[in-house]
Design an enzyme around this catalytic site. Structure first.
Site, mmCIF file in Angstrom:
data_model
loop_
_atom_site.group_PDB
_atom_site.id
_atom_site.type_symbol
_atom_site.label_atom_id
_atom_site.label_comp_id
_atom_site.label_asym_id
_atom_site.label_seq_id
_atom_site.Cartn_x
_atom_site.Cartn_y
_atom_site.Cartn_z
ATOM 1 N N ASP A 119 7.823 33.216 -6.947
ATOM 2 C CA ASP A 119 7.295 31.859 -6.957
ATOM 3 C C ASP A 119 6.893 31.633 -5.501
ATOM 4 O O ASP A 119 7.715 31.826 -4.594
ATOM 5 C CB ASP A 119 8.412 30.888 -7.370
ATOM 6 C CG ASP A 119 7.937 29.446 -7.410
ATOM 7 O OD1 ASP A 119 8.147 28.797 -8.440
ATOM 8 O OD2 ASP A 119 7.376 28.962 -6.400
ATOM 9 N N THR B 38 2.668 30.727 -10.987
ATOM 10 C CA THR B 38 2.657 30.139 -12.330
ATOM 11 C C THR B 38 1.798 30.901 -13.322
ATOM 12 O O THR B 38 2.159 31.072 -14.489
ATOM 13 C CB THR B 38 2.123 28.693 -12.227
ATOM 14 O OG1 THR B 38 3.044 27.944 -11.447
ATOM 15 C CG2 THR B 38 1.976 28.041 -13.583
#
Ligand code: ASP
Length: 331
Positions: A53, A12
């Site tokens: 991710d 993130t």
């Protein structure tokens, strides 16, 4: 002058909005990190060719991290690994066991909100991680998050909403960051032994099985009896209790007979397994399950991953799993 290598794997912290939602953007994080340039600190940034991710992490990416850090050991004073929070505790634990005898800090960090967000927690996390990576006495893998420095193999992601995303429920922090940085040096590991970087076997099959009332223990037993499983953790009740379910006990015995360890842990958020505290903890132990004490599930799986990758066999394997190697469990 401290020289730090920053490795960005994804997560993130370096993401931006894309038509599909948040995704890591190559080049964004190295550019934003220039804010940390100051006298006395030099850092280089290396990015994963394929930023991820961390929810898609597989063991080959642990090897990618190890391969990025190990050849650069002599060139840097410390290392920062920027990682998604979803699997950061797994990676921190794997590195804690894989990077043996390292006498330099390896600090993982990430963020709950991307740096491009006006309220991002990433700036503080990066600042603390860089500062920790400059500590010459820190000879371990740590996680810097929300003003805490945690032992990597004790850290867990405990909150998906708050900035206090990580803690180590069974251990005290290695440092706390306020106006001053409070380094709790008596808690730091001494950094002993010969330096090694143990790559992991990417084909190991490890299972994490949680007991639940009803059919849960029989189902766990069936999984354990399957051929091809190399090791497992069993998340038991309380201080390591489980029903004396014949299928479960047969599964544990079958694994043990093949030299494949089954570690018992608690599914409770704090504390650990204490065989004998209750009679209900004894059948599993008698079937051959190894008590994982207060290991986190992430650290237990990482320990299995690294010790099995190192080719350890019974009884050294069993002995290594139940004793603390990197401060990961309370003896
Ligand atoms: N899904 C993200 C990741 O683990 C979450 C984060 O970084 O906080 O990469």
């Amino acid at each position: 002058m401290s020289r730090i290598l920053v490795l960005y794997t994804g997560g993130t912290i370096g993401m931006d909005h894309t038509p599909d939602g948040l995704a890591p953007v190559p080049g964004l994080l190295p550019r934003l990190l220039q804010r940390f340039v100051r006298p006395g600190l030099e850092f280089d940034v290396v990015e994963f060719e394929q930023l991820i991710d961390s929810s898609v992490l597989v063991p080959s990416q642990w090897n990618q991290i190890i391969d990025a850090l190990a050849p650069r050991y002599d060139a840097y004073d410390g290392f920062v690994v920027i990682h998604g929070t979803d699997t950061m505790a797994y990676t921190a634990s794997v590195l804690a066991f894989a990077l043996q005898g390292w006498k330099k800090p390896v600090v993982l960090t990430g963020a709950q909100l991307p740096l491009v967000h006006p309220r991002s927690d990433g700036w503080a996390n990066l600042a603390d991680a860089l500062e920790a990576a400059c500590q010459p006495d820190l000879h371990e893998v740590a996680v810097a998050f929300d003003r805490l420095l945690l032992r990597g193999c004790r850290a867990r992601k405990l909150d998906v909403e708050c900035f206090a995303g990580f803690n180590s429920p069974n251990d005290l922090p290695l440092a706390e960051f306020a106006i001053h940085a409070h380094w709790h040096k008596p808690r730091w590991l001494p950094g002993e032994g010969e330096r090694r970087a143990q790559r992991v076997d990417e084909n190991l099959k490890l299972a994490a099985l949680m007991l639940t009332p009803g059919h849960g223990s029989a189902l766990a037993g069936q999984v354990l009896q399957r051929e091809g499983l190399d090791g497992a953790i069993l998340l038991c009740y309380g201080s390591g209790n489980a029903p004396a379910d014949p299928a479960l006990l047969a599964g544990v015995a079958a694994m043990t007979a093949r030299g494949c360890p089954v570690l018992t842990l608690t599914q409770v958020a704090r504390g650990g397994v204490e065989v004998g505290a209750y009679a209900a903890s004894q059948p599993l132990a008698r079937a051959g399950a190894l008590p994982g004490a207060d290991l986190t599930p992430e650290a237990a799986l990482a320990k299995l991953q690294v010790l099995l990758s190192a080719g350890l066999a019974w009884p050294e394997l069993a002995a290594g799993l139940v004793r603390p190697l990197r401060g990961e469990l309370s003896a």
